[in-house]
Motif scaffolding. Structure first.
Motif, PDB file in Angstrom:
ATOM      1  N   THR A   1       3.020   1.424  -3.199  1.00 28.38           N
ATOM      2  CA  THR A   1       2.106   2.369  -4.133  1.00 28.38           C
ATOM      3  C   THR A   1       1.805   3.595  -4.276  1.00 28.38           C
ATOM      4  O   THR A   1       1.829   4.791  -4.987  1.00 28.38           O
ATOM      5  N   ALA A   2       1.866   4.370  -3.057  1.00 24.38           N
ATOM      6  CA  ALA A   2       1.387   5.474  -2.117  1.00 24.38           C
ATOM      7  C   ALA A   2       2.323   6.496  -3.249  1.00 24.38           C
ATOM      8  O   ALA A   2       2.193   7.254  -3.642  1.00 24.38           O
TER       9      ALA A   2
ATOM     10  N   SER B   1      -4.181   2.743  -4.220  1.00 23.18           N
ATOM     11  CA  SER B   1      -2.852   2.328  -3.235  1.00 23.18           C
ATOM     12  C   SER B   1      -4.245   2.743  -2.323  1.00 23.18           C
ATOM     13  O   SER B   1      -4.311   2.565  -1.094  1.00 23.18           O
TER      14      SER B   1
ATOM     15  N   THR C   1       0.782  -1.012  -0.301  1.00 25.61           N
ATOM     16  CA  THR C   1      -0.305  -0.062  -0.005  1.00 25.61           C
ATOM     17  C   THR C   1       1.073   0.906   0.053  1.00 25.61           C
ATOM     18  O   THR C   1       0.582   2.520  -0.945  1.00 25.61           O
TER      19      THR C   1
END
Length: 729
Positions: A220-221, A264, A217
């Motif tokens: 990806t962010a 995300s 998560t």
């Protein structure tokens, strides 16, 4: 080809830089901090202390180091005032991309080196419970992925601000949030994954999946934010907005950034690991649902098919209902929030059902329409990844499902019937579970599981008969020892990987000594069947519990480190005795531990009873030397402690230091001061036999349901003493 060549020269250059070499050295040494300074994994399993803590500390230190290195490298041309020249030769966006890839490659090299260097250290420290898969996954997920996350965060901060000082401040704040405000939120602590324990004896895939999901998560962010910042790199004398517009001419670039950030956010919101149960533990809406008039349950059957590779469960639950009302009614079930209902049939015909969004106590509400027929066979097909209770999100791992260990409790095993009972209050149940053939199935209670068939594909089917609307099932790669003690057969189950440790500790002898002694002096355990008692070693979960016919022993109580704790016994066998005595003082008799300043707890009577058993087994001289004398030394030092004599100064300490001091003081009060008080009470009441009679009566006292705890005042009243009579000062 030009890009590859440029990347090669950039990697070569950076590996020759002295600051980069220093960062690499510190990264390799960073796990040392987990052995000395930073120990977030609080459980006393060997893998927690010597694998999780070093890997987590390595992730924090190396992440911060690589964040600093990133700012240092990105600011190189500006710092040396050659940025105008270099930007004229090579696009600044390409330069930034090359340096990012170089730093990521360097972090990968550091991960491989650190994992290899620390492998023999972990092996030596953990001994028989070492597992290469756990070692590699811990360093990859806890340490390895913190470096690219830090690189992306620091690079994005610099590319947005174009100032090294401001970038470092932003990065420090971002890292500080992870270590402080976000430390107890498993999804937000990007730098230091929320890991409280790793199991020695069983698998750890559940906590690894959780850490991997959090890392995915955040990466990806941060990748999306980095792409956005990359578009803001100053070009052609433009400011941040002009550079953003210029860099976004190719539409796929901003689209990629927005897509990464959106993915995300979706992953964060739709995480499958932890449920959304009502955090108010006083609310019990499900148990107050009205019972459907005229509907009773006459039996149920459950067939469970865990997927030990994916960590998921599939199952079919059948309920036999009798409906004498002549009308359709609604039956309510509790189901793990991670499960989906694929079909519900009544007498082979689809029947309406609904699964609500509201959750409490790790259950979601499933409501099913029971048709107006008199005899109904209701079949529910369900499955999914079991979610953990959000109130225990910092202690994940309890619901491990793997080829080494499975725990299915109530609604995790099958939909739990909430508002329908039987005519006589007893609902018979048959449970069938299909598992890898090397696993042993242990129903928690009086039921005994039988292996009924082998499927020829490496799996076997187990079956047992039980009673109730729920139930708890353990399964794993267990060894079972049958021990005759206290007039009963103790079925002792422990993990195969723990065999060497248990044999070294004399586990069977310790079990026999404790059960014989405590049964003779205090009485039989109330949760035994009278003929057998299952003692089941569970995966580390933070404590044990008991029910009719079975008692759970937390694996953390039997680690090599705990078995060599001199405060609980001179040798491992005596520490085993200490932990088993908790079956009498701690489980069969509960203690209110809300007052940390009081010496009264289960530990006092447990240490005293261990002393008495050791005295009987090894003689009074041994017991005096390794127990009573040690208690006196520790207690004398305790009374001289500055904060004991001046407790008002405790509040002036920093929070972490105060917690450390209070923990040390509590240990001495419970493990040393209280046993000495009981030993003094023994002399005042007339000796060992008189004290045995008092403890026997306390153990078998009639409990007050509203407050079932054994209190210090109960003990003093039984002894005919006042609190000041047991003062040691």
């Amino acid at each position: 080809m030009k890009t590859v060549k440029m990347l090669f020269w950039e990697v070569r250059r950076m590996f020759k830089e002295h600051p980069a070499q220093l960062i690499m050295l510190l990264s390799v040494l960073s796990p040392l901090a987990g052995l000395t300074l930073y120990k977030p994994a609080s459980a006393e399993t060997m893998l927690s202390m010597y694998l999780a803590n070093p890997a987590l500390a390595g992730g924090v230190v190396s992440g911060i180091m690589f964040g600093l290195l990133t700012v240092y490298e990105l600011d190189r041309t500006v710092r040396n005032r050659v940025d105008v020249i270099t930007d004229a030769v090579v696009s600044p966006m390409r330069t930034a991309l090359m340096r990012l890839l170089t730093l990521l490659f360097m972090s990968l090299v550091m991960l491989l080196i650190t994992t290899a260097v620390w492998c023999p250290v972990t092996l030596i420290k953990t001994g028989a419970v070492f597992d290469m898969t756990d070692h590699c996954l811990a360093y990859i997920l806890f340490m390895g992925l913190s470096m690219p996350a830090a690189i992306l965060a620091a690079a994005a901060a610099y590319q947005f601000t174009r100032r090294a000082d401001l970038s470092l401040v932003l990065f420090a704040a971002f890292a500080g949030l992870s270590l402080t405000v976000w430390a107890d939120d498993w999804q937000l602590c990007w730098l230091n994954p929320c890991v409280w324990a790793l199991s020695d004896d069983f698998s750890n895939f559940r906590i690894f999946r959780s850490a991997a999901y959090m890392r995915m998560t955040w990466l990806t962010a941060l990748a999306g934010i980095w792409v956005l910042s990359w578009l803001c790199i100053r070009q052609h004398g433009k400011g941040i907005l002009g550079s953003l517009i210029f860099g976004s001419r190719r539409i796929y670039r901003p689209a990629a950034a927005l897509l990464l950030i959106a993915c995300s956010g979706a992953a964060y919101a739709a995480q499958p690991i932890v449920d959304h149960s009502n955090p108010d533990q006083t609310v019990m809406i499900f148990d107050k649902l009205p019972s459907p008039e005229g509907v009773t349950c006459t039996g149920r059957e459950v067939r469970v098919y865990p997927d030990t590779d994916a960590g998921t469960v599939e199952g079919i639950a059948t309920y036999l209902f009798r409906n004498t009302s002549g009308q359709a009614r609604t039956a309510a079930f509790g189901i793990n929030p991670g499960y989906k209902i694929s079909a519900v049939k009544a007498n082979g015909v689809d029947t309406p059902f609904s699964a609500g969004d509201y959750q409490e106590y790790n259950e979601a509400l499933l409501e099913v329409t029971v048709p107006a027929e008199e005899e109904i066979e209701l079949t529910v097909e369900y499955g999914g990844f079991p979610q953990e209770d959000n109130s225990l999100s910092t202690m994940q791992g309890r619901q491990e499902i793997s080829g080494e260990y499975i725990c299915l409790e109530n609604a995790d095993m099958a939909p739990r019937l909430i508002n329908v009972s039987s005519e006589d209050g007893v609902i018979p149940v048959t449970v069938e579970i299909t598992l890898p053939e090397h696993m042993t199935v242990i129903p928690f209670g009086t039921a005994e599981a039988e292996r009924v068939s082998e499927n020829g594909d490496g799996t076997a089917v187990w079956r047992y008969e039980d009673m109730g609307t729920g139930g708890i099932l353990y399964a794993g790669d267990y060894i079972r020892q049958d021990i005759e003690a206290g007039g009963i057969t103790v079925q002792f189950y422990y993990g195969r990987r723990h065999r060497e440790v248990m044999e070294a500790a004399g586990a069977a002898d310790a079990v026999k000594a404790v059960v014989d002694y405590c049964t003779e002096h205090y009485g039989r355990l109330s949760f035994g069947t009278g003929e057998t008692l299952k003692l089941i070693q569970s995966r580390v979960s933070g404590g044990g519990y008991a029910a009719d016919g079975a008692s759970l022993l937390d694996e953390a109580d039997f680690t090599a480190a705990n078995l060599n704790d001199g405060g609980k016994g001179a040798v491992p066998g005596e520490v085993m005795i200490h932990e088993l005595v908790h079956q009498w003082w701690g489980l069969a008799n509960m203690f209110d531990i809300s007052d940390d300043t009081s010496p009264w707890s289960a530990e006092g009577l447990t240490v005293y009873t261990t002393y008495r058993i050791v005295k009987e087994l090894y003689g009074g001289e041994h017991a005096e030397k390794y127990y009573a004398e040690q208690w006196r030394r520790e207690t004398d030092d305790h009374y001289l402690n500055y904060y004991v004599r001046h407790p008002e100064y405790l509040d002036t300490l920093p929070k972490d230091k105060k917690t450390e001091v209070l923990g040390s003081l509590t240990y001495v009060r419970q493990y040393c001061e209280m046993p000495l008080k009981i030993l003094k009470a023994e002399k005042l009441v007339g000796g060992e036999e008189a004290m045995d009679k008092i403890l026997h009566d306390l153990f078998n006292r009639e409990l007050d349901p509203s407050y079932p705890y054994l209190t210090y005042q109960n003990f003093l009243d039984a002894c005919g003493l006042r609190e000041e009579d047991l003062d040691l000062a």
